[in-house]
Design a protein around this motif. Structure first.
Motif, PDB file in Angstrom:
ATOM      1  N   PRO A 115       0.823  -1.220   0.000  1.00  0.00           N
ATOM      2  CA  PRO A 115       0.000   0.000   0.000  1.00  0.00           C
ATOM      3  C   PRO A 115       0.856   1.270   0.000  1.00  0.00           C
ATOM      4  O   PRO A 115       0.508   2.254  -0.653  1.00  0.00           O
ATOM      5  N   LYS A 116       1.996   1.243   0.706  1.00  0.00           N
ATOM      6  CA  LYS A 116       2.892   2.412   0.726  1.00  0.00           C
ATOM      7  C   LYS A 116       3.447   2.699  -0.667  1.00  0.00           C
ATOM      8  O   LYS A 116       3.547   3.847  -1.095  1.00  0.00           O
ATOM      9  N   ALA A 117       3.822   1.647  -1.374  1.00  0.00           N
ATOM     10  CA  ALA A 117       4.330   1.831  -2.733  1.00  0.00           C
ATOM     11  C   ALA A 117       3.246   2.419  -3.633  1.00  0.00           C
ATOM     12  O   ALA A 117       3.546   3.207  -4.539  1.00  0.00           O
ATOM     13  N   TYR A 118       2.007   2.055  -3.384  1.00  0.00           N
ATOM     14  CA  TYR A 118       0.901   2.634  -4.165  1.00  0.00           C
ATOM     15  C   TYR A 118       0.870   4.154  -4.001  1.00  0.00           C
ATOM     16  O   TYR A 118       0.774   4.887  -4.991  1.00  0.00           O
ATOM     17  N   ILE A 119       0.989   4.629  -2.762  1.00  0.00           N
ATOM     18  CA  ILE A 119       0.997   6.074  -2.505  1.00  0.00           C
ATOM     19  C   ILE A 119       2.167   6.723  -3.259  1.00  0.00           C
ATOM     20  O   ILE A 119       2.012   7.745  -3.916  1.00  0.00           O
ATOM     21  N   GLY A 120       3.346   6.094  -3.180  1.00  0.00           N
ATOM     22  CA  GLY A 120       4.521   6.611  -3.884  1.00  0.00           C
ATOM     23  C   GLY A 120       4.314   6.635  -5.398  1.00  0.00           C
ATOM     24  O   GLY A 120       4.708   7.579  -6.074  1.00  0.00           O
ATOM     25  N   ASN A 121       3.673   5.584  -5.919  1.00  0.00           N
ATOM     26  CA  ASN A 121       3.411   5.517  -7.360  1.00  0.00           C
ATOM     27  C   ASN A 121       2.448   6.609  -7.808  1.00  0.00           C
ATOM     28  O   ASN A 121       2.590   7.162  -8.898  1.00  0.00           O
ATOM     29  N   ILE A 122       1.461   6.910  -6.971  1.00  0.00           N
ATOM     30  CA  ILE A 122       0.504   7.970  -7.303  1.00  0.00           C
ATOM     31  C   ILE A 122       1.265   9.295  -7.417  1.00  0.00           C
ATOM     32  O   ILE A 122       1.058  10.069  -8.360  1.00  0.00           O
ATOM     33  N   GLU A 123       2.172   9.534  -6.459  1.00  0.00           N
ATOM     34  CA  GLU A 123       2.945  10.778  -6.491  1.00  0.00           C
ATOM     35  C   GLU A 123       3.836  10.848  -7.727  1.00  0.00           C
ATOM     36  O   GLU A 123       3.968  11.875  -8.365  1.00  0.00           O
ATOM     37  N   ARG A 124       4.437   9.712  -8.063  1.00  0.00           N
ATOM     38  CA  ARG A 124       5.410   9.687  -9.154  1.00  0.00           C
ATOM     39  C   ARG A 124       4.789   9.605 -10.543  1.00  0.00           C
ATOM     40  O   ARG A 124       5.260  10.229 -11.485  1.00  0.00           O
ATOM     41  N   PHE A 125       3.760   8.784 -10.680  1.00  0.00           N
ATOM     42  CA  PHE A 125       3.230   8.490 -12.023  1.00  0.00           C
ATOM     43  C   PHE A 125       1.780   8.931 -12.198  1.00  0.00           C
ATOM     44  O   PHE A 125       1.208   8.745 -13.270  1.00  0.00           O
ATOM     45  N   GLY A 126       1.198   9.466 -11.129  1.00  0.00           N
ATOM     46  CA  GLY A 126      -0.242   9.763 -11.150  1.00  0.00           C
ATOM     47  C   GLY A 126      -0.663  10.731 -12.241  1.00  0.00           C
ATOM     48  O   GLY A 126      -1.813  10.709 -12.664  1.00  0.00           O
ATOM     49  N   SER A 127       0.272  11.565 -12.715  1.00  0.00           N
ATOM     50  CA  SER A 127      -0.114  12.547 -13.722  1.00  0.00           C
ATOM     51  C   SER A 127       0.114  12.046 -15.151  1.00  0.00           C
ATOM     52  O   SER A 127      -0.203  12.733 -16.110  1.00  0.00           O
ATOM     53  N   LEU A 128       0.664  10.844 -15.302  1.00  0.00           N
ATOM     54  CA  LEU A 128       0.925  10.336 -16.662  1.00  0.00           C
ATOM     55  C   LEU A 128      -0.383   9.878 -17.303  1.00  0.00           C
ATOM     56  O   LEU A 128      -1.158   9.135 -16.706  1.00  0.00           O
ATOM     57  N   LYS A 129      -0.560  10.318 -18.536  1.00  0.00           N
ATOM     58  CA  LYS A 129      -1.846  10.168 -19.214  1.00  0.00           C
ATOM     59  C   LYS A 129      -2.280   8.709 -19.391  1.00  0.00           C
ATOM     60  O   LYS A 129      -3.435   8.365 -19.195  1.00  0.00           O
ATOM     61  N   ARG A 130      -1.356   7.863 -19.790  1.00  0.00           N
ATOM     62  CA  ARG A 130      -1.739   6.491 -20.146  1.00  0.00           C
ATOM     63  C   ARG A 130      -1.408   5.483 -19.048  1.00  0.00           C
ATOM     64  O   ARG A 130      -1.412   4.283 -19.292  1.00  0.00           O
TER      65      ARG A 130
END
Ligand code: MN
Length: 255
Positions: free
Chosen positions: A35-50
């Motif tokens: 779940p922690k990695a999910y939060i990190g992924n949202i921060e890192r990749f959350g704005s990528l379109k695809r």
């Protein structure tokens, strides 16, 4: 191209991968292992379109991280995408097997009660238990069996209860994987790489390499590459429409 199971955050050069996604126009389901990695992924990749990010707790980590189950269940309320979850029946994870079944069953129940989620599922050496859990819980949304290794009977049963199958170049280069792919109905197949764990020879697969599986599938199934390509794109479209109709529960309801 489409990669329905990729660990974007675990590549050694994430920046290069992100640039490549843009250059190749690749759609990615970024699965996470905690779940922690999910939060990190949202921060890192959350704005990528695809890119879509799935919240997960990898079955191989359940033994050490069982107490993160409540976090996982809470976050499932905030996204339509769940994974990597599932069960690993390998001997090295036997001690956590019951905990894995608990986590996976709770995840499925949560997905059902929220009206369905897309779920990328690990089932290595535990195909029977995974299918039992799916059957017990019922309508969980859109389950995708990733790098599946079940028997021919299990494949037809899984397809019958609404499972998709994501296959990739790594899986299809071994004979067992090719046999599995032969048995999967074409209208249930999606593509994946499982990068950076998915490899062909010494090469680590990148998300846009998922398309290599098209030629492999054409050979395995004895149909044209164009037929494989168009069917997989159609499958992806059908799945995307189903996901669009899923709703995300409001945060306050999940507290
Ligand atoms: Mn994986």
């Amino acid at each position: 191209m489409i990669d329905m199971h990729c660990h974007l955050d675990l590549y050694s050069d994430v920046g290069e991968i992100v640039d490549g996604l843009e250059a190749n126009g690749t759609y990615v389901l970024a699965v996470t292992t905690t779940p922690k990695a999910y939060i990190g992924n949202i921060e890192r990749f959350g704005s990528l379109k695809r890119v879509r990010i799935a919240v997960g707790l990898h079955p191989e980590l359940v033994g050490q991280r069982f107490e993160e189950l409540p976090d996982l269940l809470r976050l499932i309320g905030a996204t339509k995408y769940v994974g990597e979850v599932g069960i690993d029946g390998g001997r090295e994870h036997a001690a956590s097997f019951q905990q894995q079944v608990t986590v996976f069953s709770e995840v499925l129940r949560r997905c059902r009660s929220l009206g369905g989620r897309l779920i990328s599922i690990h089932s290595r050496l535990a195909s029977d238990t995974v299918l039992e859990c799916l059957t017990d819980v019922g309508h969980v949304g859109e389950p995708i069996l990733h790098w599946y290794g079940g028997s021919e009977y299990e494949i037809s049963y899984a397809a019958q209860i609404g499972c998709w199958f994501s296959v990739g170049p790594g899986m299809l280069t071994n004979r067992r994987g090719a046999r599995v792919a032969e048995a999967i109905p074409l209208d249930r197949i999606l593509l994946e790489t499982d990068g950076p764990f998915g490899t062909v020879g010494n090469m680590v697969l990148k998300p846009w390499d998922s398309g290599q599986a098209i030629s492999q599938l054409a050979e395995i199934k004895g149909v044209s590459r164009e037929k494989i390509r168009s069917t997989i794109l159609e499958n992806f479209k059908i799945l995307s429409n189903k996901i669009q109709r899923m709703s995300i529960e409001r945060r306050r309801k999940t507290a």
